[in-house]
Design an enzyme around this catalytic site. Structure first.
Site, mmCIF file in Angstrom:
data_model
loop_
_atom_site.group_PDB
_atom_site.id
_atom_site.type_symbol
_atom_site.label_atom_id
_atom_site.label_comp_id
_atom_site.label_asym_id
_atom_site.label_seq_id
_atom_site.Cartn_x
_atom_site.Cartn_y
_atom_site.Cartn_z
ATOM 1 N N THR A 246 47.566 35.761 41.166
ATOM 2 C CA THR A 246 48.622 35.181 40.412
ATOM 3 C C THR A 246 48.212 35.368 39.027
ATOM 4 O O THR A 246 49.253 35.209 38.112
ATOM 5 C CB THR A 246 48.650 33.796 40.461
ATOM 6 N N HIS B 22 36.146 35.151 42.791
ATOM 7 C CA HIS B 22 36.062 33.812 43.073
ATOM 8 C C HIS B 22 34.816 33.455 43.802
ATOM 9 O O HIS B 22 34.467 34.222 44.328
ATOM 10 C CB HIS B 22 37.251 33.313 44.254
ATOM 11 N N ASP C 156 37.571 26.565 38.689
ATOM 12 C CA ASP C 156 39.063 27.017 39.134
ATOM 13 C C ASP C 156 39.739 25.439 39.006
ATOM 14 O O ASP C 156 39.216 24.599 39.290
ATOM 15 C CB ASP C 156 39.018 27.535 40.487
ATOM 16 N N GLY D 101 47.812 36.930 47.160
ATOM 17 C CA GLY D 101 48.078 35.879 46.373
ATOM 18 C C GLY D 101 47.421 35.892 45.038
ATOM 19 O O GLY D 101 47.168 34.805 44.392
ATOM 20 N N CYS E 46 42.435 36.276 29.303
ATOM 21 C CA CYS E 46 42.193 36.468 28.162
ATOM 22 C C CYS E 46 41.907 35.449 26.965
ATOM 23 O O CYS E 46 40.951 35.504 26.364
ATOM 24 C CB CYS E 46 43.059 37.862 27.633
ATOM 25 N N ASN F 241 40.930 38.854 44.711
ATOM 26 C CA ASN F 241 42.468 38.866 45.168
ATOM 27 C C ASN F 241 43.256 39.946 44.593
ATOM 28 O O ASN F 241 43.368 39.805 43.428
ATOM 29 C CB ASN F 241 43.090 37.737 45.296
ATOM 30 N N HIS G 174 39.421 39.202 38.418
ATOM 31 C CA HIS G 174 38.678 37.942 38.688
ATOM 32 C C HIS G 174 37.907 37.695 39.945
ATOM 33 O O HIS G 174 38.534 37.901 41.160
ATOM 34 C CB HIS G 174 39.244 36.596 38.272
ATOM 35 N N HIS H 63 44.443 39.738 35.850
ATOM 36 C CA HIS H 63 43.018 40.009 35.063
ATOM 37 C C HIS H 63 42.090 39.925 35.987
ATOM 38 O O HIS H 63 41.871 38.875 36.738
ATOM 39 C CB HIS H 63 42.862 38.802 33.968
ATOM 40 N N HIS I 94 39.699 43.043 29.421
ATOM 41 C CA HIS I 94 40.790 42.893 30.416
ATOM 42 C C HIS I 94 40.790 44.229 31.291
ATOM 43 O O HIS I 94 40.933 45.304 30.628
ATOM 44 C CB HIS I 94 42.179 42.721 29.479
#
Length: 120
Positions: free
Chosen positions: A99, A106, A34, A97, A11, A91, A104, A102, A50
């Site tokens: 972390t 990849h 990333d 994994g 955010c 994920n 997202h 929010h 969010h």
């Protein structure tokens, strides 16, 4: 903004409070590189709103989930990996994994990616 959103790294990135390297953006999504790439091309696509994870995003706003995926496809096109192939990954949960809490996506590619799943 809820306290979880106020503390959310992504955010803060979307708001411009934390620096990032933008790759693509539109009215509903923001894509950036990333900081710990796992492939030659590794871009994160986030919804500007969010949502904790992909499941929450799908349940709360399926059209926004589609926007995130379409933004991922556009990133692959812009990065020149549309033809060679790419991976789109969400994920969700500790075993995956995750972390940042929010949702997202990849976008990974630009090289031969390893086998999917468990190593060896």
């Amino acid at each position: 903004m809820s306290s979880s959103e106020a503390d959310c790294l992504f955010c803060k990135i979307v708001e411009g409070d934390v620096p990032s390297t933008p790759v693509y953006e539109n009215g509903t999504t923001y894509a950036f590189r990333d900081i710990n790439p796992q492939a030659r091309v590794h871009v994160l696509v986030v919804a500007r709103q969010h949502h904790e994870d992909a499941g929450a995003l799908a349940g709360d706003d399926p059209a926004l989930l589609a926007d995130v995926i379409l933004a991922g496809v556009e990133v692959a096109r812009q990065e020149g990996i549309e033809e060679s192939g790419y991976r789109l990954v969400f994920n969700t949960g500790d075993d995956a994994g995750r972390t940042v809490f929010h949702a997202h996506l990849h976008v990974l590619g630009g090289e031969q990616l390893g086998l999917f799943g468990r190593p060896g």
